[in-house]
Design a protein around this motif. Structure first.
Motif, PDB file in Angstrom:
ATOM      1  N   ALA A   9       0.685  -1.030   0.275  1.00 24.88           N
ATOM      2  CA  ALA A   9       0.044   0.436  -0.076  1.00 24.88           C
ATOM      3  C   ALA A   9       0.948   1.058  -0.001  1.00 24.88           C
ATOM      4  CB  ALA A   9      -1.226  -0.074   1.671  1.00 24.88           C
ATOM      5  N   CYS A  10       0.236   2.375  -0.181  1.00 20.16           N
ATOM      6  CA  CYS A  10       1.012   3.674   0.047  1.00 20.16           C
ATOM      7  C   CYS A  10       1.841   4.247   1.176  1.00 20.16           C
ATOM      8  CB  CYS A  10      -0.072   4.630  -0.298  1.00 20.16           C
ATOM      9  SG  CYS A  10      -0.931   4.576   0.664  1.00 20.16           S
ATOM     10  N   LEU A  32      -6.385  -4.679   6.336  1.00 22.45           N
ATOM     11  CA  LEU A  32      -7.645  -3.241   5.726  1.00 22.45           C
ATOM     12  C   LEU A  32      -8.884  -3.745   5.211  1.00 22.45           C
ATOM     13  CD1 LEU A  32      -4.758  -1.259   3.380  1.00 22.45           C
ATOM     14  CD2 LEU A  32      -5.976  -1.173   5.897  1.00 22.45           C
ATOM     15  N   GLY A  50      -9.637   4.298   9.179  1.00 25.16           N
ATOM     16  CA  GLY A  50      -9.199   2.873   8.746  1.00 25.16           C
ATOM     17  C   GLY A  50      -8.619   3.306   7.821  1.00 25.16           C
ATOM     18  N   TYR A  51      -7.436   3.965   7.471  1.00 25.87           N
ATOM     19  CA  TYR A  51      -6.700   3.739   6.357  1.00 25.87           C
ATOM     20  C   TYR A  51      -5.449   4.093   6.612  1.00 25.87           C
ATOM     21  CZ  TYR A  51      -6.856   9.011   5.302  1.00 25.87           C
ATOM     22  OH  TYR A  51      -7.674  10.348   5.946  1.00 25.87           O
ATOM     23  N   VAL A  52      -4.026   3.646   5.809  1.00 25.87           N
ATOM     24  CA  VAL A  52      -3.211   3.659   6.400  1.00 25.87           C
ATOM     25  C   VAL A  52      -2.984   4.543   5.396  1.00 25.87           C
ATOM     26  CG1 VAL A  52      -2.585   1.489   7.755  1.00 25.87           C
ATOM     27  CG2 VAL A  52      -2.060   1.504   4.829  1.00 25.87           C
ATOM     28  N   PRO A  53      -1.131   4.791   5.746  1.00 26.62           N
ATOM     29  CA  PRO A  53      -0.268   5.407   6.603  1.00 26.62           C
ATOM     30  C   PRO A  53      -0.598   5.856   7.531  1.00 26.62           C
ATOM     31  CG  PRO A  53       0.437   6.805   5.004  1.00 26.62           C
ATOM     32  CD  PRO A  53      -0.720   5.979   4.074  1.00 26.62           C
ATOM     33  N   GLU A  65      -1.510  10.799   6.523  1.00 23.30           N
ATOM     34  CA  GLU A  65      -1.631  11.405   5.820  1.00 23.30           C
ATOM     35  C   GLU A  65       0.084  12.019   5.328  1.00 23.30           C
ATOM     36  OE1 GLU A  65      -4.090  12.524   3.884  1.00 23.30           O
ATOM     37  OE2 GLU A  65      -5.354  11.817   5.268  1.00 23.30           O
ATOM     38  N   ASN A  66       0.335  11.164   3.752  1.00 24.70           N
ATOM     39  CA  ASN A  66       1.622  10.175   3.470  1.00 24.70           C
ATOM     40  C   ASN A  66       2.084  11.831   3.594  1.00 24.70           C
ATOM     41  OD1 ASN A  66       2.165   8.011   2.881  1.00 24.70           O
ATOM     42  ND2 ASN A  66       0.723   7.963   2.184  1.00 24.70           N
ATOM     43  N   HIS A 106      -2.069   9.229  -7.461  1.00 23.38           N
ATOM     44  CA  HIS A 106      -2.817   8.215  -6.081  1.00 23.38           C
ATOM     45  C   HIS A 106      -4.003   7.601  -5.718  1.00 23.38           C
ATOM     46  CE1 HIS A 106      -1.994   6.763  -1.152  1.00 23.38           C
ATOM     47  NE2 HIS A 106      -3.510   6.175  -1.981  1.00 23.38           N
ATOM     48  N   LYS A 107      -5.552   8.847  -5.890  1.00 25.25           N
ATOM     49  CA  LYS A 107      -6.894   8.828  -5.306  1.00 25.25           C
ATOM     50  C   LYS A 107      -7.448   8.509  -7.072  1.00 25.25           C
ATOM     51  CE  LYS A 107      -7.099   8.859  -1.453  1.00 25.25           C
ATOM     52  NZ  LYS A 107      -7.628   7.235  -0.791  1.00 25.25           N
ATOM     53  N   HIS A 114     -10.661  -0.987  -6.899  1.00 24.61           N
ATOM     54  CA  HIS A 114     -12.067  -1.245  -5.908  1.00 24.61           C
ATOM     55  C   HIS A 114     -13.105  -1.434  -6.427  1.00 24.61           C
ATOM     56  CE1 HIS A 114      -9.956  -0.428  -1.859  1.00 24.61           C
ATOM     57  NE2 HIS A 114      -9.816   1.394  -2.629  1.00 24.61           N
ATOM     58  N   TYR A 156       7.190   8.364  -2.840  1.00 25.28           N
ATOM     59  CA  TYR A 156       6.046   8.525  -2.937  1.00 25.28           C
ATOM     60  C   TYR A 156       5.594   8.008  -4.265  1.00 25.28           C
ATOM     61  CZ  TYR A 156       1.558   9.719  -2.326  1.00 25.28           C
ATOM     62  OH  TYR A 156       0.479   9.753  -1.680  1.00 25.28           O
ATOM     63  N   TRP A 163       2.429   0.053  -8.815  1.00 26.45           N
ATOM     64  CA  TRP A 163       0.693  -0.068  -8.867  1.00 26.45           C
ATOM     65  C   TRP A 163       0.425   0.018 -10.686  1.00 26.45           C
ATOM     66  CZ3 TRP A 163      -1.107   3.515  -5.282  1.00 26.45           C
ATOM     67  CH2 TRP A 163      -1.493   3.768  -4.008  1.00 26.45           C
TER      68      TRP A 163
HETATM   69  N1  LIG Z   1      -5.614  10.976   2.104  1.00 32.01           N
HETATM   70  C1  LIG Z   1      -5.222   9.085   2.840  1.00 32.01           C
HETATM   71  C2  LIG Z   1      -4.797   8.041   2.103  1.00 32.01           C
HETATM   72  C3  LIG Z   1      -3.999   6.699   2.015  1.00 32.01           C
HETATM   73  C4  LIG Z   1      -4.284   5.675   1.013  1.00 32.01           C
HETATM   74  O1  LIG Z   1      -4.831   5.995   0.111  1.00 32.01           O
HETATM   75  N2  LIG Z   1      -4.712   4.772   1.725  1.00 32.01           N
HETATM   76  C5  LIG Z   1      -5.306   2.830   1.435  1.00 32.01           C
HETATM   77  C6  LIG Z   1      -4.011   2.204   1.604  1.00 32.01           C
HETATM   78  S1  LIG Z   1      -3.033   2.935  -0.422  1.00 32.01           S
HETATM   79  C7  LIG Z   1      -6.185   2.259   2.328  1.00 32.01           C
HETATM   80  O2  LIG Z   1      -5.557   2.600   3.606  1.00 32.01           O
HETATM   81  N3  LIG Z   1      -7.125   2.180   2.256  1.00 32.01           N
HETATM   82  C8  LIG Z   1      -8.026   1.381   3.453  1.00 32.01           C
HETATM   83  C9  LIG Z   1      -8.523   0.256   2.739  1.00 32.01           C
HETATM   84  O3  LIG Z   1      -8.615   0.128   1.554  1.00 32.01           O
HETATM   85  O4  LIG Z   1      -9.715   0.098   2.574  1.00 32.01           O
HETATM   86  C10 LIG Z   1      -2.801  10.155   2.402  1.00 32.01           C
HETATM   87  O5  LIG Z   1      -2.433  10.422   1.488  1.00 32.01           O
HETATM   88  O6  LIG Z   1      -1.873   9.111   3.320  1.00 32.01           O
END
Ligand SMILES: N[C@@H](CCC(=O)N[C@@H](CS)C(=O)NCC(=O)O)C(=O)O
Length: 199
Positions: A9-10, A32, A50-53, A65-66, A106-107, A114, A156, A163
């Motif tokens: 993941a990111c 996740l 609920g997200y990493v990092p 937030e990265n 990234h987004k 998904h 980054y 990916w």
């Molecule tokens: N806004 C956050 C987004 C982080 C993000 O999108 N993380 C993804 C992994 S790359 C995640 O944990 N998604 C939760 C999931 O897939 O359930 C950032 O820029 O750090």
């Protein structure tokens, strides 16, 4: 420090930054799908989003937030020059690039990871190809995005480039970007971070 991560993941980007900075850290893997840690802890009690990092400091404070985490790590090891000096125009350019990678690049992978409709996936691939083509041009003849020195923005960009092949984003002809990816992959700290991420 503790980095909450998921393999591939990111969160690989801050892992690379920590390794390049030579800072000791613990890594806590997050599932996740279940949103749990290896010991069953509900990850939402740590990050309600609920997200990493997520980077947890030794005093318990947390950073999300990265774009913020990467700069925080860079500032902990100024001698490694992982980011230009705070307040300099070069630093704002780094922030610009971190935000660009986070919000524009990234987004857009979300649709591909998904299970969005075919139309949305095709659109995402077209948009990502255009963004990567722009980044390829920006590299010019430099080794890294900001010249001869590796910065946290390079870790980054490398992370999201990994990916692209997984979800069939066409990077054909983007030779500078491909050479950049190989150059970053060959850095000892990056090799270590990638190995640790998947161990
Ligand atoms: N806004 C956050 C987004 C982080 C993000 O999108 N993380 C993804 C992994 S790359 C995640 O944990 N998604 C939760 C999931 O897939 O359930 C950032 O820029 O750090």
């Amino acid at each position: 420090m503790k980095l909450y991560y998921a393999p591939g993941a990111c969160s690989l980007a801050p892992r690379i930054a920590l390794q390049e900075a030579g800072l000791p850290y613990e890594a806590a893997q997050v599932d996740l799908r279940a949103l749990t840690l290896a010991d069953g802890t509900d990850f939402k009690t740590i990050n309600p989003l609920g997200y990493v990092p997520l980077l947890e400091l030794d005093d318990g404070r947390c950073l999300l937030e990265n774009a913020a985490i990467l700069q925080y790590i860079a500032d902990l090891a100024p001698d490694k020059q992982l980011a230009p000096a705070n307040g300099s125009f070069a630093r704002y350019k780094l922030q610009e690039r971190l935000n660009f990678i986070a919000t524009e690049v990234h987004k857009r992978f979300g649709a591909l990871f998904h299970g969005a409709s075919e139309d949305l996936q095709t659109e995402a691939r077209t948009q990502l190809r255009a963004l990567f083509a722009w980044l390829d041009g920006e590299l010019k003849n430099q080794d890294y995005q900001f010249g001869a020195t590796f910065t946290v923005a390079d870790g980054y960009l490398f992370t999201v480039l990994r990916w692209a092949s997984l979800v069939k984003v066409d990077l054909g002809g983007l030779d500078r970007l491909m050479a950049f990816k190989s150059r970053v992959a060959a850095r000892p700290a990056v090799r270590q971070a990638v190995a640790d991420d998947h161990s």
